[in-house]
Design a protein around this motif. Structure first.
Motif, PDB file in Angstrom:
ATOM      1  N   GLY A  32      33.444  53.129  48.054  1.00 25.55           N
ATOM      2  CA  GLY A  32      34.714  53.418  48.715  1.00 25.55           C
ATOM      3  C   GLY A  32      35.905  53.159  47.811  1.00 25.55           C
ATOM      4  N   GLY A  33      35.846  52.087  47.035  1.00 26.72           N
ATOM      5  CA  GLY A  33      36.926  51.766  46.117  1.00 26.72           C
ATOM      6  C   GLY A  33      37.073  52.790  45.013  1.00 26.72           C
ATOM      7  N   ILE A  34      35.956  53.284  44.518  1.00 24.26           N
ATOM      8  CA  ILE A  34      36.004  54.301  43.460  1.00 24.26           C
ATOM      9  C   ILE A  34      36.511  55.626  44.021  1.00 24.26           C
ATOM     10  N   LEU A  35      35.984  56.034  45.170  1.00 23.22           N
ATOM     11  CA  LEU A  35      36.381  57.327  45.752  1.00 23.22           C
ATOM     12  C   LEU A  35      37.855  57.354  46.160  1.00 23.22           C
ATOM     13  N   THR A  36      38.353  56.246  46.669  1.00 25.21           N
ATOM     14  CA  THR A  36      39.742  56.209  47.130  1.00 25.21           C
ATOM     15  C   THR A  36      40.691  55.613  46.095  1.00 25.21           C
ATOM     16  N   LYS A  37      40.126  55.232  44.941  1.00 30.15           N
ATOM     17  CA  LYS A  37      40.912  54.595  43.880  1.00 30.15           C
ATOM     18  C   LYS A  37      41.660  53.369  44.411  1.00 30.15           C
ATOM     19  N   SER A  38      40.950  52.579  45.211  1.00 25.16           N
ATOM     20  CA  SER A  38      41.537  51.397  45.835  1.00 25.16           C
ATOM     21  C   SER A  38      41.167  50.151  45.034  1.00 25.16           C
ATOM     22  N   LEU A  39      42.159  49.577  44.405  1.00 25.44           N
ATOM     23  CA  LEU A  39      41.936  48.345  43.656  1.00 25.44           C
ATOM     24  C   LEU A  39      41.593  47.190  44.591  1.00 25.44           C
ATOM     25  N   ALA A  40      42.115  47.226  45.812  1.00 24.78           N
ATOM     26  CA  ALA A  40      41.838  46.165  46.783  1.00 24.78           C
ATOM     27  C   ALA A  40      40.349  46.125  47.143  1.00 24.78           C
ATOM     28  N   LEU A  41      39.742  47.296  47.375  1.00 25.36           N
ATOM     29  CA  LEU A  41      38.316  47.341  47.693  1.00 25.36           C
ATOM     30  C   LEU A  41      37.466  46.905  46.506  1.00 25.36           C
ATOM     31  N   LEU A  42      37.836  47.338  45.320  1.00 29.04           N
ATOM     32  CA  LEU A  42      37.088  46.936  44.133  1.00 29.04           C
ATOM     33  C   LEU A  42      37.210  45.438  43.886  1.00 29.04           C
ATOM     34  N   ALA A  43      38.400  44.898  44.102  1.00 29.98           N
ATOM     35  CA  ALA A  43      38.587  43.457  43.931  1.00 29.98           C
ATOM     36  C   ALA A  43      37.786  42.678  44.963  1.00 29.98           C
ATOM     37  N   ASP A  44      37.741  43.185  46.190  1.00 33.20           N
ATOM     38  CA  ASP A  44      36.955  42.520  47.223  1.00 33.20           C
ATOM     39  C   ASP A  44      35.464  42.582  46.902  1.00 33.20           C
ATOM     40  N   ALA A  45      35.014  43.707  46.355  1.00 34.39           N
ATOM     41  CA  ALA A  45      33.604  43.817  45.962  1.00 34.39           C
ATOM     42  C   ALA A  45      33.295  42.840  44.838  1.00 34.39           C
ATOM     43  N   ALA A  46      34.211  42.721  43.877  1.00 43.30           N
ATOM     44  CA  ALA A  46      34.003  41.762  42.775  1.00 43.30           C
ATOM     45  C   ALA A  46      33.983  40.328  43.329  1.00 43.30           C
ATOM     46  N   HIS A  47      34.850  40.055  44.271  1.00 42.46           N
ATOM     47  CA  HIS A  47      34.889  38.722  44.877  1.00 42.46           C
ATOM     48  C   HIS A  47      33.590  38.444  45.632  1.00 42.46           C
ATOM     49  N   LEU A  48      33.052  39.462  46.281  1.00 44.73           N
ATOM     50  CA  LEU A  48      31.796  39.309  47.012  1.00 44.73           C
ATOM     51  C   LEU A  48      30.666  38.933  46.059  1.00 44.73           C
ATOM     52  N   GLN A  49      30.685  39.478  44.861  1.00 52.52           N
ATOM     53  CA  GLN A  49      29.646  39.163  43.867  1.00 52.52           C
ATOM     54  C   GLN A  49      29.749  37.725  43.357  1.00 52.52           C
ATOM     55  N   THR A  50      30.932  37.162  43.367  1.00 53.88           N
ATOM     56  CA  THR A  50      31.079  35.807  42.837  1.00 53.88           C
ATOM     57  C   THR A  50      30.703  34.736  43.839  1.00 53.88           C
ATOM     58  N   ASN A  51      30.559  35.109  45.111  1.00 55.59           N
ATOM     59  CA  ASN A  51      30.186  34.103  46.131  1.00 55.59           C
ATOM     60  C   ASN A  51      28.734  33.869  46.125  1.00 55.59           C
TER      61      ASN A  51
END
Length: 51
Positions: A32-51
Motif C-alpha cells: 500500500g505504501g509503494i502503490l500510494t507513495k505514502s511515506l507514513a505507511l512505509l515508515a509504519d511497516a519499518a516500525h512494525l519490523q523493529t518490534n
C-alpha cells in the motif's frame, strides 16, 4: 500427552498465527505504501519490523 506438552503445543500454534498475521499486515502496508507513495505507511511497516 501431558498437560505441559498440550499447553506448549497450543502456545506454539498461537505464536505461528500471530506471526502470520503480523507478516500479512506488514506486507499490506509495504504494498500500500509503494502503490500510494505514502511515506507514513512505509515508515509504519519499518516500525512494525523493529518490534
Amino acid at each position: 500427552m501431558s498437560i505441559l506438552t498440550s499447553v506448549t503445543s497450543r502456545n506454539r500454534h498461537a505464536l505461528w498465527i500471530t506471526l502470520g498475521l503480523t507478516f500479512a499486515y506488514f506486507f499490506v502496508e509495504v504494498v500500500g505504501g509503494i502503490l500510494t507513495k505514502s511515506l507514513a505507511l512505509l515508515a509504519d511497516a519499518a516500525h512494525l519490523q523493529t518490534n
